[in-house]
Enzyme design. Structure first.
Site, PDB file in Angstrom:
ATOM      1  N   HIS A   8      10.312  26.319 -12.568  1.00  0.00           N
ATOM      2  CA  HIS A   8       9.830  26.341 -11.174  1.00  0.00           C
ATOM      3  C   HIS A   8       9.775  24.910 -10.639  1.00  0.00           C
ATOM      4  CE1 HIS A   8       7.346  26.884  -7.652  1.00  0.00           C
ATOM      5  NE2 HIS A   8       7.707  28.148  -7.687  1.00  0.00           N
ATOM      6  N   GLU A  45      15.149  28.868  -5.049  1.00  0.00           N
ATOM      7  CA  GLU A  45      13.983  28.552  -4.233  1.00  0.00           C
ATOM      8  C   GLU A  45      14.126  27.131  -3.678  1.00  0.00           C
ATOM      9  OE1 GLU A  45      10.391  31.105  -5.531  1.00  0.00           O
ATOM     10  OE2 GLU A  45      10.432  29.373  -6.836  1.00  0.00           O
TER      11      GLU A  45
HETATM   12  P1  13P Z   1       5.890  30.611  -1.154  1.00  0.00           P
HETATM   13  O1  13P Z   1       6.249  32.073  -1.044  1.00  0.00           O
HETATM   14  O2  13P Z   1       4.429  30.346  -1.023  1.00  0.00           O
HETATM   15  O3  13P Z   1       6.744  29.770  -0.290  1.00  0.00           O
HETATM   16  O4  13P Z   1       6.245  30.193  -2.676  1.00  0.00           O
HETATM   17  C1  13P Z   1       7.465  30.537  -3.201  1.00  0.00           C
HETATM   18  C2  13P Z   1       7.452  30.248  -4.651  1.00  0.00           C
HETATM   19  O5  13P Z   1       7.353  29.101  -5.069  1.00  0.00           O
HETATM   20  C3  13P Z   1       7.537  31.384  -5.571  1.00  0.00           C
HETATM   21  O6  13P Z   1       7.753  30.961  -6.890  1.00  0.00           O
END
Ligand code: 13P
Length: 233
Positions: A90, A159
């Site tokens: 992450h 992400e």
């Molecule tokens: P948000 O949905 O708060 O933007 O976070 C996304 C995330 O990091 C999921 O792992």
């Protein structure tokens, strides 16, 4: 079938996680969804992984069964809760905790050898996004170094860092463009999008071409909101 996951990050206690899970299980007893659901609570709030409608995963673990790695958890601590699903790489771990690619790859090698389902995250920072598509793709591919893309229990979450927790999701066009390009490299590996997904945009995002689901943070931390996300999916 899409994959929809909630990353609690550093939110919720053991008791509030329990309430969340009971509420969600009850909701899903009545609301039938074709989607595969996973929750990633903090490790202090792990619960026995025996819910009918969703799985519990871990946000992080060290590549060890046990040992002297203060502050970390290993396989033994996951086994206690029958956890077989792990988030690796992450951006908050890469950026804030300085976890490098070699560390991500070691975790991947260790837990894939144990047959864990792995949600592996990639995502570019804003300065790379501003350089355009080719720079973004080059950057994302470096985050796959050392990762066996033939592993059958691998799920990748794209992400973009600039979209996480900002309330500003990537546009539908941006998501589809990056996913479509990534899929050329990833083949059949499921590819999720994460970054400011919420009840209003979930439907549009998960049914884009080459999007197999969503990894959701803040908008999923209240169980009622997560149920609404599932209703809209
Ligand atoms: P948000 O949905 O708060 O933007 O976070 C996304 C995330 O990091 C999921 O792992």
């Amino acid at each position: 079938m899409k994959i929809i996951a909630s990353n609690f990050k550093t939110n919720h206690t053991r008791s509030s996680t329990k309430e969340y899970c009971i509420h969600l299980e009850e909701f899903l007893n009545h609301f039938k969804t074709p989607h595969k659901i996973t929750l990633f609570p903090p490790s202090s709030a792990f619960l026995e992984n025996n819910f009918k409608h969703f799985k519990i995963g871990a946000q992080n673990a060290y590549f060890t069964k046990n040992g002297s790695f203060s502050g970390e958890i290993g396989q033994e601590q996951l086994d206690e809760f029958k956890i077989q699903t792990l988030l690796i790489g992450h951006s908050e771990r890469r950026e804030i905790l300085k976890e490098d690619q070699a560390m991500c790859a070691k975790k991947f090698a260790y837990f894939s050898a144990l047959d864990y389902e792995i949600f592996y995250c990639i995502g570019e920072p804003l300065n790379i996004k501003e350089k355009g598509k080719e720079a973004i793709l080059d950057y994302l591919l470096t985050q796959l170094n050392g990762i066996n893309l033939d592993y059958s229990k691998l799920i990748i979450a794209y992400e973009p860092i600039w979209a996480i927790g900002t309330g500003i999701s990537a546009t539908l066009e941006e998501i589809e463009l990056i996913h479509t390009n990534l899929k050329q490299k990833l083949g059949k590996i499921p590819l999720l999008y994460g970054g400011s997904v919420n009840a209003n945009n979930i439907h549009d995002i998960i049914y884009l071409n080459n999007v197999d689901g969503a990894l959701i943070g803040s908008a999923s931390w209240q169980v009622e909101n997560f149920c609404q996300i599932l209703k809209n999916s």
